[in-house]
Design a protein around this motif. Structure first.
Motif, short mmCIF file in Angstrom:
data_model
loop_
_atom_site.label_atom_id
_atom_site.label_comp_id
_atom_site.label_asym_id
_atom_site.label_seq_id
_atom_site.Cartn_x
_atom_site.Cartn_y
_atom_site.Cartn_z
N ASP A 136 -60.84 79.43 -10.11
CA ASP A 136 -61.51 79.55 -9.07
C ASP A 136 -62.78 78.75 -8.82
O ASP A 136 -63.62 78.97 -8.25
CB ASP A 136 -61.65 80.88 -8.65
N ASN A 137 -62.72 77.36 -9.59
CA ASN A 137 -63.93 76.64 -9.26
C ASN A 137 -63.63 75.51 -8.46
O ASN A 137 -62.61 75.37 -7.90
CB ASN A 137 -64.03 75.37 -10.90
N PHE A 138 -64.74 75.25 -7.83
CA PHE A 138 -64.98 74.20 -6.65
C PHE A 138 -65.72 72.95 -7.23
O PHE A 138 -67.01 73.09 -7.26
CB PHE A 138 -65.41 74.80 -5.44
N ILE A 139 -65.26 71.68 -7.59
CA ILE A 139 -65.62 70.69 -8.03
C ILE A 139 -65.56 69.58 -6.65
O ILE A 139 -64.61 69.29 -6.53
CB ILE A 139 -65.07 70.04 -9.32
N ALA A 140 -66.70 69.04 -6.19
CA ALA A 140 -66.78 68.37 -4.95
C ALA A 140 -66.70 66.95 -5.38
O ALA A 140 -66.37 66.59 -6.63
CB ALA A 140 -68.29 68.48 -4.35
N ASP A 141 -66.34 65.78 -4.30
CA ASP A 141 -66.27 64.71 -4.67
C ASP A 141 -67.10 63.84 -5.70
O ASP A 141 -68.61 64.19 -5.79
CB ASP A 141 -66.13 63.83 -3.37
N PHE A 142 -66.72 63.01 -6.46
CA PHE A 142 -67.72 61.92 -6.95
C PHE A 142 -68.42 62.71 -8.19
O PHE A 142 -69.38 62.17 -8.91
CB PHE A 142 -68.66 61.25 -6.27
N VAL A 143 -67.74 63.74 -8.81
CA VAL A 143 -68.59 64.43 -9.91
C VAL A 143 -67.98 64.06 -11.24
O VAL A 143 -66.79 63.53 -11.18
CB VAL A 143 -68.34 66.13 -9.79
N GLY A 160 -71.36 64.46 -6.50
CA GLY A 160 -72.17 63.33 -7.18
C GLY A 160 -72.64 64.14 -8.32
O GLY A 160 -73.61 63.15 -8.92
N SER A 161 -72.68 65.17 -8.51
CA SER A 161 -73.48 65.64 -9.79
C SER A 161 -72.88 65.20 -11.05
O SER A 161 -71.56 64.89 -11.12
CB SER A 161 -73.65 67.09 -9.70
N TRP A 162 -73.53 65.40 -12.26
CA TRP A 162 -73.03 65.15 -13.61
C TRP A 162 -73.51 65.82 -14.48
O TRP A 162 -74.46 66.39 -14.81
CB TRP A 162 -73.55 63.42 -13.82
N LEU A 163 -72.38 66.52 -15.18
CA LEU A 163 -72.79 67.39 -16.36
C LEU A 163 -72.62 66.72 -17.39
O LEU A 163 -71.52 66.36 -17.95
CB LEU A 163 -71.81 68.67 -16.07
N GLY A 164 -73.80 66.90 -18.32
CA GLY A 164 -73.50 66.05 -19.82
C GLY A 164 -72.75 66.72 -20.75
O GLY A 164 -72.13 67.73 -20.86
N ILE A 165 -72.41 65.81 -21.79
CA ILE A 165 -71.38 66.28 -22.77
C ILE A 165 -72.11 67.68 -23.52
O ILE A 165 -73.02 67.84 -23.61
CB ILE A 165 -71.39 65.20 -23.71
N ASN A 174 -73.61 78.17 -8.83
CA ASN A 174 -73.59 76.72 -7.93
C ASN A 174 -74.60 75.94 -8.54
O ASN A 174 -75.73 76.21 -8.61
CB ASN A 174 -73.99 77.45 -6.63
N ILE A 175 -74.04 74.49 -8.50
CA ILE A 175 -74.70 73.49 -8.72
C ILE A 175 -74.91 72.71 -7.63
O ILE A 175 -73.79 72.35 -7.24
CB ILE A 175 -74.45 72.81 -10.11
N THR A 176 -76.03 72.32 -7.07
CA THR A 176 -76.12 71.58 -5.77
C THR A 176 -75.47 70.29 -5.92
O THR A 176 -75.54 69.59 -7.05
CB THR A 176 -77.35 71.69 -5.14
N SER A 177 -75.63 69.21 -5.01
CA SER A 177 -75.42 67.81 -4.98
C SER A 177 -76.31 67.19 -5.79
O SER A 177 -77.55 67.43 -5.63
CB SER A 177 -75.02 67.33 -3.57
N GLY A 178 -75.95 66.10 -6.34
CA GLY A 178 -77.07 65.06 -7.10
C GLY A 178 -77.83 65.78 -8.06
O GLY A 178 -78.97 65.28 -8.38
N CYS A 179 -77.07 66.49 -8.77
CA CYS A 179 -77.75 67.00 -10.26
C CYS A 179 -77.18 66.16 -11.23
O CYS A 179 -76.26 65.67 -11.50
CB CYS A 179 -77.49 68.41 -10.26
N GLN A 180 -78.23 65.96 -12.39
CA GLN A 180 -77.76 65.64 -13.69
C GLN A 180 -78.06 66.78 -14.63
O GLN A 180 -79.09 67.19 -14.80
CB GLN A 180 -78.55 64.29 -14.04
N VAL A 181 -77.28 67.32 -15.42
CA VAL A 181 -77.47 68.33 -16.50
C VAL A 181 -77.25 67.78 -17.76
O VAL A 181 -76.25 67.03 -18.19
CB VAL A 181 -76.28 69.37 -16.23
N GLY A 182 -78.24 67.75 -18.56
CA GLY A 182 -78.19 66.94 -19.91
C GLY A 182 -77.31 67.58 -20.91
O GLY A 182 -76.85 68.87 -20.63
N ALA A 183 -77.05 66.87 -21.77
CA ALA A 183 -76.08 67.19 -23.09
C ALA A 183 -76.39 68.32 -23.56
O ALA A 183 -77.73 68.67 -23.82
CB ALA A 183 -76.05 65.83 -24.00
N GLY A 184 -75.55 69.31 -23.92
CA GLY A 184 -75.75 70.49 -24.50
C GLY A 184 -76.66 71.64 -23.80
O GLY A 184 -76.95 72.54 -24.25
N SER A 185 -76.77 71.34 -22.45
CA SER A 185 -77.56 72.18 -21.55
C SER A 185 -76.77 73.45 -21.21
O SER A 185 -75.35 73.38 -21.19
CB SER A 185 -78.22 71.50 -20.47
N VAL A 186 -77.44 74.40 -20.99
CA VAL A 186 -76.82 75.83 -20.40
C VAL A 186 -77.29 76.20 -19.50
O VAL A 186 -78.59 76.37 -19.07
CB VAL A 186 -76.85 76.89 -21.66
#
Length: 205
Positions: A136-143, A160-165, A174-186
């Motif tokens: 039941d996830n929703f992953i928007a375009d260009f993620v 357009g968000s990016w979830l790091g390694i 919920n994570i909004t548009s245009g986010c960058q979540v760093g490697a190993g982050s929680v």
């Protein structure tokens, strides 16, 4: 379906895309275009031109954007759509895709990725090696979901968000548009403002 595939971008991400396409065994001919004219071949596949040449191939080939940068990939994907290009979905044979999963065109699902049931993934996303996206996830375009990132159930990720390694997203977040979540982050709470987030749990930097 056309029996030829053209991949835009012959370097890192494009090579992985080509590897998936070869393993899918769906196209009789696979080639690249790349703006670095010094690259004549990649993965044993020919580079047949630059991005300026893409429209000469649009009727003959399915076309896939093999570029890792979200904004660049979006720009090229939307241009291809506007010109009526045929854009496939690439899913590695060793990925696991659950029931009632909807995947938009131009998305690549890499080796070892797991996408569980009732999840919707937008267009031109990267679901990278060994990442998991639960129910039941929703992953928007260009993620871009990086290698080894893990998303629990009922997570939403904006355009357009990016979830790091190795990042971890708790359920019902919920994570909004245009986010960058760093490697190993929680991420344990909603992220409502675009920005760069790092740490355990994440904070905006």
């Amino acid at each position: 379906m056309k029996n030829k595939l053209l991949i835009i971008g012959a370097s890192g991400h494009g090579k992985v895309v080509a590897d998936i396409a070869l393993k899918m065994n769906k196209w009789q001919n696979i080639a690249f275009i790349d703006d670095d004219e010094s690259i004549k071949s990649s993965m044993g596949l020919e580079v047949i031109g630059t991005s300026d040449d893409v429209f000469t191939y649009i009727d003959e080939y399915e076309i896939f954007v093999g570029i890792g940068n979200n904004a660049t990939r979006q720009k090229i994907h939307e241009m291809l759509e506007a010109f009526g290009a045929s854009i496939p979905v690439l899913i590695h044979p060793n990925a696991v895709i659950g029931n009632q999963v909807d995947i938009g065109n131009g998305t690549a699902v890499m080796a070892g990725a797991v996408v569980n049931c009732c999840t919707k993934i937008g267009k031109s996303c990267i679901i990278n090696t060994g990442s998991t996206i639960d129910h039941d996830n929703f992953i928007a375009d260009f993620v871009h979901i990086s290698p080894g990132a893990h998303l629990a159930g009922t997570v939403k990720v904006g355009q357009g968000s990016w979830l790091g390694i190795g990042s971890v997203i708790s359920n019902n977040v919920n994570i909004t548009s245009g986010c960058q979540v760093g490697a190993g982050s929680v991420v344990v709470n909603d992220i409502t403002e675009p920005g760069v987030y790092v740490g355990v749990p994440v904070r905006r930097v």
